[in-house]
Motif scaffolding. Structure first.
Motif, PDB file in Angstrom:
ATOM      1  N   THR A 133       0.849  -1.204   0.000  1.00 13.78           N
ATOM      2  CA  THR A 133       0.000   0.000   0.000  1.00 13.78           C
ATOM      3  C   THR A 133       0.879   1.246   0.000  1.00 13.78           C
ATOM      4  O   THR A 133       2.104   1.166  -0.109  1.00 13.78           O
ATOM      5  N   ILE A 134       0.257   2.396   0.158  1.00 13.14           N
ATOM      6  CA  ILE A 134       0.976   3.662   0.242  1.00 13.14           C
ATOM      7  C   ILE A 134       2.018   3.623   1.350  1.00 13.14           C
ATOM      8  O   ILE A 134       3.093   4.248   1.235  1.00 13.14           O
ATOM      9  N   LEU A 135       1.778   2.854   2.416  1.00 14.60           N
ATOM     10  CA  LEU A 135       2.730   2.768   3.522  1.00 14.60           C
ATOM     11  C   LEU A 135       4.026   2.107   3.057  1.00 14.60           C
ATOM     12  O   LEU A 135       5.129   2.561   3.403  1.00 14.60           O
ATOM     13  N   SER A 136       3.925   1.010   2.302  1.00 15.04           N
ATOM     14  CA  SER A 136       5.105   0.312   1.797  1.00 15.04           C
ATOM     15  C   SER A 136       5.902   1.202   0.859  1.00 15.04           C
ATOM     16  O   SER A 136       7.135   1.252   0.918  1.00 15.04           O
ATOM     17  N   VAL A 137       5.206   1.905  -0.010  1.00 16.24           N
ATOM     18  CA  VAL A 137       5.883   2.739  -1.001  1.00 16.24           C
ATOM     19  C   VAL A 137       6.557   3.929  -0.331  1.00 16.24           C
ATOM     20  O   VAL A 137       7.682   4.306  -0.687  1.00 16.24           O
ATOM     21  N   LEU A 138       5.910   4.519   0.658  1.00 19.12           N
ATOM     22  CA  LEU A 138       6.541   5.621   1.383  1.00 19.12           C
ATOM     23  C   LEU A 138       7.785   5.136   2.113  1.00 19.12           C
ATOM     24  O   LEU A 138       8.821   5.825   2.125  1.00 19.12           O
ATOM     25  N   GLY A 198      -3.469   4.513  -3.695  1.00 20.45           N
ATOM     26  CA  GLY A 198      -2.907   5.521  -2.815  1.00 20.45           C
ATOM     27  C   GLY A 198      -1.425   5.721  -3.060  1.00 20.45           C
ATOM     28  O   GLY A 198      -0.921   6.854  -3.039  1.00 20.45           O
ATOM     29  N   ALA A 199      -0.713   4.621  -3.303  1.00 21.60           N
ATOM     30  CA  ALA A 199       0.718   4.715  -3.588  1.00 21.60           C
ATOM     31  C   ALA A 199       0.975   5.438  -4.902  1.00 21.60           C
ATOM     32  O   ALA A 199       1.934   6.203  -5.025  1.00 21.60           O
ATOM     33  N   ALA A 200       0.111   5.220  -5.885  1.00 18.52           N
ATOM     34  CA  ALA A 200       0.257   5.933  -7.160  1.00 18.52           C
ATOM     35  C   ALA A 200       0.104   7.435  -6.945  1.00 18.52           C
ATOM     36  O   ALA A 200       0.828   8.245  -7.543  1.00 18.52           O
ATOM     37  N   GLY A 201      -0.813   7.818  -6.088  1.00 15.53           N
ATOM     38  CA  GLY A 201      -0.984   9.232  -5.782  1.00 15.53           C
ATOM     39  C   GLY A 201       0.221   9.812  -5.076  1.00 15.53           C
ATOM     40  O   GLY A 201       0.638  10.953  -5.349  1.00 15.53           O
ATOM     41  N   LEU A 202       0.814   9.046  -4.147  1.00 16.25           N
ATOM     42  CA  LEU A 202       2.022   9.506  -3.470  1.00 16.25           C
ATOM     43  C   LEU A 202       3.143   9.753  -4.473  1.00 16.25           C
ATOM     44  O   LEU A 202       3.902  10.730  -4.342  1.00 16.25           O
ATOM     45  N   CYS A 203       3.276   8.883  -5.472  1.00 17.32           N
ATOM     46  CA  CYS A 203       4.307   9.066  -6.492  1.00 17.32           C
ATOM     47  C   CYS A 203       4.110  10.391  -7.237  1.00 17.32           C
ATOM     48  O   CYS A 203       5.079  11.089  -7.551  1.00 17.32           O
ATOM     49  N   VAL A 204       2.878  10.741  -7.523  1.00 11.69           N
ATOM     50  CA  VAL A 204       2.604  12.020  -8.191  1.00 11.69           C
ATOM     51  C   VAL A 204       3.053  13.187  -7.309  1.00 11.69           C
ATOM     52  O   VAL A 204       3.650  14.154  -7.779  1.00 11.69           O
ATOM     53  N   VAL A 205       2.786  13.096  -5.993  1.00 21.52           N
ATOM     54  CA  VAL A 205       3.169  14.165  -5.069  1.00 21.52           C
ATOM     55  C   VAL A 205       4.696  14.300  -5.006  1.00 21.52           C
ATOM     56  O   VAL A 205       5.235  15.415  -5.010  1.00 21.52           O
TER      57      VAL A 205
END
Length: 543
Positions: A133-138, A198-205
């Motif tokens: 999830t976004i947690l792993s990617v962060l 959610g992780a895809a969105g974090l990458c955009v940020v």
């Protein structure tokens, strides 16, 4: 290149990231299958960052670094939407606490430390973290950033650490690599052939951050296409399986009350995230009993900006329909007699079980069925927050809904007494709110057990006289206690007294009180009704 995250750079980044998420939110929404397939992750991330950017834009030009970071994180906290939006707010908070000072705003080593801290904050905020999830990617973005900071060349002799732009670029690249791996880390993503939304969105940020620091702006921000060119498979939830509502609210509460709140909410549902501090918290949970989730917030502090979303909407289940047209009032009560009173004054009634709040769906449907301009009278402190949530859900259909925060039935009746459907809606709501607010309320209750009260110890069977929720009198006879309560409530003046007897009121109680009022308060008008309420032998209102 302006390799510094000062106030001006943070302002540019927040606005650019919000715009980038606005352009990509549809693609991100299409990836959304976890934790529920409601197709709104991109939208939630966009709205969260838009709130943060708007908060920064409200600052004067030239605002300092620390002030700008504070506005960014506060805007994200209060505007966070959905599970992913709340986690994003923690990501921004983690950065702010370390690089939000002028002395570290341009330090690549400090940024790497901040990203690692942000990863820890985000993971700790989630009650049951899930990999893929976004947690792993962060977390993996933070590792890539830290590696670059440890091995990168110095900018110059005066700056022993690597450049801020270089470590930010490494973080963005590490996030992209980790994003591709999410499909294999989470079964639901693999079945659907997608990466985590959610992780895809974090990458955009992170890409937007890199663009600001390098001044190299991409023509478009990449959101990975579906695997093998196939559409994502929406996970079908078996009937009755999985929480039915997403509940979110801001909570004013002391920090020490939050652990107990987490425990209660964890027992009600899943996808629990509680973030914040210093008395302000953002609460997110998926639960079947939205009312219980809101009540947990009421027990901990003061919930506000409550949002309740029906999670089954993406599965073709029943959604809120367009409202009927017309002006109406919806009143909530637990007693048949009170229901008849409200109906006789023109209200539509939602009956609840004594001691319980009505189901959220029932109240929302009643509001929609009433009209497209509806005033809601909750008539009990525990129902006020739920009424706000039901009103918010009904507003999504375009209806105009107002909740007059009546805490007692006598306040609801006072509000209905001035209701005028021919007035403009806003003016009518103001008049009803004023009438309710000008009505003091009290009641009698029989103590069920020994307890300490604001006026001393009570024993089982004692008669308690309460004024606006606080025990004011303890006695043995209902008539005597009621007389004392009335005298206290009228000590500051009053023109109209309303007495509503309950199922277990002794015979002749209201007659005795009418006589007492004629003698002691001859100028007061008195109205007597049979409410049929079970718990309270007598309800009292003074206007």
């Amino acid at each position: 290149m302006g390799e510094v995250l000062d106030g001006a750079a943070v302002r540019r980044w927040s606005r650019l990231a919000a715009e980038a998420l606005g352009r990509t939110r549809g693609e991100i929404d299409a990836l959304n299958v976890f934790p529920v397939p409601d197709g709104d992750t991109g939208t939630n991330l966009h709205l969260t960052l838009l709130s943060a950017a708007d908060a920064v834009d409200e600052l004067p030009e030239g605002a300092g670094t620390a002030e700008t970071w504070r506005a960014l994180t506060q805007g994200a906290l209060v505007g966070a939407r959905g599970n992913s939006g709340v986690i994003l707010s923690q990501f921004l908070r983690g950065l702010a606490e370390i690089v939000g000072r002028p002395e570290t705003a341009g330090d690549g080593l400090a940024f790497a430390e901040a990203l690692g801290y942000a990863s820890v904050l985000a993971r700790n905020a989630v009650e049951r973290p899930v990999e893929g999830t976004i947690l792993s990617v962060l977390e993996e973005a933070a590792v890539a950033c830290s590696d670059a900071a440890a091995s990168g060349p110095a900018i110059d002799a005066d700056s022993p650490g690597p450049g801020l732009a270089g470590v930010a670029r490494a973080a963005a690249a590490g996030a992209r690599q980790a994003l591709r791996r999410t499909t294999g880390q989470l079964e639901v993503l693999a079945r659907s052939g997608v990466v985590d939304a959610g992780a895809a969105g974090l990458c955009v940020v992170l890409d937007a951050l890199t663009a600001v620091l390098t001044e190299e702006y991409p023509e478009r921000y990449e959101v990975p296409a579906r695997a093998a060119g196939e559409a994502p498979v929406r996970e079908q939830r078996a009937e009755g399986a999985g929480p039915g509502y997403e509940v979110m609210y801001l909570l004013d509460a002391p920090d020490e009350s939050v652990p107990d709140l987490r425990e209660v909410l964890d027992g009600l549902g899943d996808s629990l995230v509680v973030v914040g501090g210093d008395g302000l918290w953002n609460v997110h949970v998926h639960a079947d009993d939205a009312g219980a989730a809101i009540e947990a917030g009421l027990a901990a502090g003061r919930p506000h900006r409550i949002r309740v979303t029906y999670l089954h909407a993406a599965e073709g289940e029943q959604q809120p329909q367009a409202p009927c047209t017309g002006r109406a009032v919806v009143a909530v009560t637990a007693a048949e007699g009170l229901a008849a009173l409200f109906e006789s004054t023109g209200a539509r009634v939602v009956l609840r079980e004594p001691g319980a709040v009505p189901p959220l769906a029932v109240l929302a449907e009643a509001i929609l069925a009433a009209g497209d301009e509806v005033t809601v009278l909750p008539n009990e402190p525990e129902v006020v927050a739920l009424a706000e949530a039901a009103a918010e859900r009904a507003r999504d259909t375009g209806a105009r809904i107002a909740v007059v925060p009546t805490r007692a039935s006598v306040q609801g009746l006072a509000a209905l007494a001035v209701h005028d459907p021919l007035r403009r809606f806003a003016e009518d709501v103001i008049a009803m709110t004023r009438a309710a607010g000008a009505t003091r309320f009290g009641h009698l209750e029989v103590a069920a057990e020994e307890a300490f009260t604001s006026v001393g110890l009570c024993q089982p069977g004692d008669v308690l006289g309460l004024i606006e929720g606080d025990v004011a009198v303890i006695g043995t006879g209902q008539a005597e206690v009621a007389r004392q309560v009335l005298d206290r409530m009228l000590s500051g003046g009053g023109e109209l007294v309303t007495l509503i007897s309950g199922t277990y009121a002794p015979a002749g109680l209201t007659g005795e009180l009418e006589e007492h009022l004629r003698v002691r308060h001859p100028d007061v008008e008195v109205g007597v009704y049979d409410g049929g309420q079970v718990r309270y032998p007598l309800l009292i209102g003074v206007e």
